[in-house]
Write a protein that holds these residues in place. Sequence first.
Motif, PDB file in Angstrom:
ATOM      1  N   GLY A  25      -8.405   8.367  -5.056  1.00  0.00           N
ATOM      2  CA  GLY A  25      -8.371   7.352  -6.092  1.00  0.00           C
ATOM      3  C   GLY A  25      -7.447   6.189  -5.826  1.00  0.00           C
ATOM      4  N   ILE A  26      -6.729   6.185  -4.676  1.00  0.00           N
ATOM      5  CA  ILE A  26      -5.780   5.122  -4.357  1.00  0.00           C
ATOM      6  C   ILE A  26      -6.365   4.229  -3.270  1.00  0.00           C
ATOM      7  CG2 ILE A  26      -3.470   4.581  -3.483  1.00  0.00           C
ATOM      8  CD1 ILE A  26      -2.564   7.283  -4.544  1.00  0.00           C
ATOM      9  N   PRO A  27      -6.531   2.914  -3.520  1.00  0.00           N
ATOM     10  CA  PRO A  27      -7.090   2.018  -2.505  1.00  0.00           C
ATOM     11  C   PRO A  27      -6.197   1.936  -1.265  1.00  0.00           C
ATOM     12  CG  PRO A  27      -7.119   0.991  -4.680  1.00  0.00           C
ATOM     13  CD  PRO A  27      -6.277   2.229  -4.801  1.00  0.00           C
ATOM     14  N   LEU A  28      -6.846   1.932  -0.087  1.00  0.00           N
ATOM     15  CA  LEU A  28      -6.115   1.807   1.175  1.00  0.00           C
ATOM     16  C   LEU A  28      -6.475   0.527   1.915  1.00  0.00           C
ATOM     17  CD1 LEU A  28      -6.254   5.467   2.569  1.00  0.00           C
ATOM     18  CD2 LEU A  28      -4.378   4.354   1.354  1.00  0.00           C
ATOM     19  N   VAL A  81      -4.728   2.095   9.419  1.00  0.00           N
ATOM     20  CA  VAL A  81      -5.136   1.896   8.030  1.00  0.00           C
ATOM     21  C   VAL A  81      -3.947   1.802   7.094  1.00  0.00           C
ATOM     22  CG1 VAL A  81      -6.400   2.907   6.089  1.00  0.00           C
ATOM     23  CG2 VAL A  81      -7.346   3.033   8.404  1.00  0.00           C
ATOM     24  N   ALA A  82      -2.993   2.742   7.204  1.00  0.00           N
ATOM     25  CA  ALA A  82      -1.875   2.795   6.262  1.00  0.00           C
ATOM     26  C   ALA A  82      -0.571   3.043   7.004  1.00  0.00           C
ATOM     27  CB  ALA A  82      -2.110   3.893   5.223  1.00  0.00           C
ATOM     28  N   ALA A  83       0.521   2.489   6.465  1.00  0.00           N
ATOM     29  CA  ALA A  83       1.825   2.690   7.090  1.00  0.00           C
ATOM     30  C   ALA A  83       2.271   4.141   6.984  1.00  0.00           C
ATOM     31  CB  ALA A  83       2.855   1.760   6.448  1.00  0.00           C
ATOM     32  N   CYS A  84       1.964   4.778   5.848  1.00  0.00           N
ATOM     33  CA  CYS A  84       2.331   6.185   5.643  1.00  0.00           C
ATOM     34  C   CYS A  84       1.095   7.058   5.823  1.00  0.00           C
ATOM     35  CB  CYS A  84       2.918   6.384   4.243  1.00  0.00           C
ATOM     36  SG  CYS A  84       4.441   5.483   3.938  1.00  0.00           S
ATOM     37  N   PHE A  85       1.245   8.149   6.553  1.00  0.00           N
ATOM     38  CA  PHE A  85       0.119   9.044   6.802  1.00  0.00           C
ATOM     39  C   PHE A  85      -0.184   9.835   5.535  1.00  0.00           C
ATOM     40  CE2 PHE A  85      -1.699  12.960   8.843  1.00  0.00           C
ATOM     41  CZ  PHE A  85      -2.835  12.342   9.342  1.00  0.00           C
ATOM     42  N   LYS A 140     -14.366  -1.005   2.246  1.00  0.00           N
ATOM     43  CA  LYS A 140     -13.158  -0.697   1.494  1.00  0.00           C
ATOM     44  C   LYS A 140     -12.970   0.809   1.484  1.00  0.00           C
ATOM     45  CE  LYS A 140     -12.923  -4.754  -1.503  1.00  0.00           C
ATOM     46  NZ  LYS A 140     -12.873  -5.244  -2.911  1.00  0.00           N
ATOM     47  N   LEU A 141     -11.708   1.236   1.557  1.00  0.00           N
ATOM     48  CA  LEU A 141     -11.398   2.655   1.670  1.00  0.00           C
ATOM     49  C   LEU A 141     -10.420   3.054   0.577  1.00  0.00           C
ATOM     50  CD1 LEU A 141     -11.671   5.234   3.488  1.00  0.00           C
ATOM     51  CD2 LEU A 141      -9.601   4.454   4.662  1.00  0.00           C
TER      52      LEU A 141
END
Length: 272
Positions: free
Chosen positions: A240-243, A211-215, A235-236
Amino acid sequence: MGPTSPVDFILQPPVFHPVLPYITTIFGGLTHGKMVLVQGVVLAEAERFQVDFQCGCSVMPRPDIAIHFNPRFRSRPHVICNTLQNGRWLEETKFPHLPLKRGEAFQLLFLFGQDEVQPFDASRTEYPVAHPMQLNSSKLAVPYCHPLPRGLASRDTITVRGLVCPVPEGFSLSLREDPSHVPLRLSTCFRTRALMWSSFPDEALSHAEKVAACFPFHPQRFFELLLVCEEGSFKLALNGIPLGQYDTPWLSWDRITELWIEGDVTLYSVLS
């Protein structure tokens, strides 16, 4: 009685001159014995200001607010204390005498007890004792099953709020059609520091995608996960921050019957 966990030793550093509106995570949550100090100056033309201790940071849907502290400076200055739960305000408590004044500095101290919070100002005026909603619930014990009797549809949302355990291995959110078929799973692994979508369209096929480069998760930190159904995708967002989104053109949303959550988390609310 001594501290029960390392988080009891944590004193968060002060934040000077924050930009308003200001929001921050309270490490370890509002446990018994914790204090929060707020210092500032009331603007000369101020109508009101508020300090909210809330359960997440999303905008839509609006997070629950355990404690809402709201001084108002109109013709009859007063303070309102309240709680917002599932989008509805509960019965408010009103304190009619407000020592805070327009154009003057103030200092507010919030003392958190086992099941209540006591606000004071610098003059040691005590405001009404507020009883915040109890966030913990035996009904949210993990592993947890959240039924979706009508399935899912476009624009539906699922919001999961919780706290990561002190020494986590991982946790997961699974969408199930029945106990034997899990077509979609969102999983975290703290050993590899990976957040992954895993899909299982049928027994012969499977697919995994990071999902994201940073855990984005940390032990003993609160989180708010928001899943939004779109046409053929999810969508995830986290805190409050879109991933980003994950495409699921093969998924029949109306056949999803439950959300299953398991692993090293304490749940505070699950909304759909």
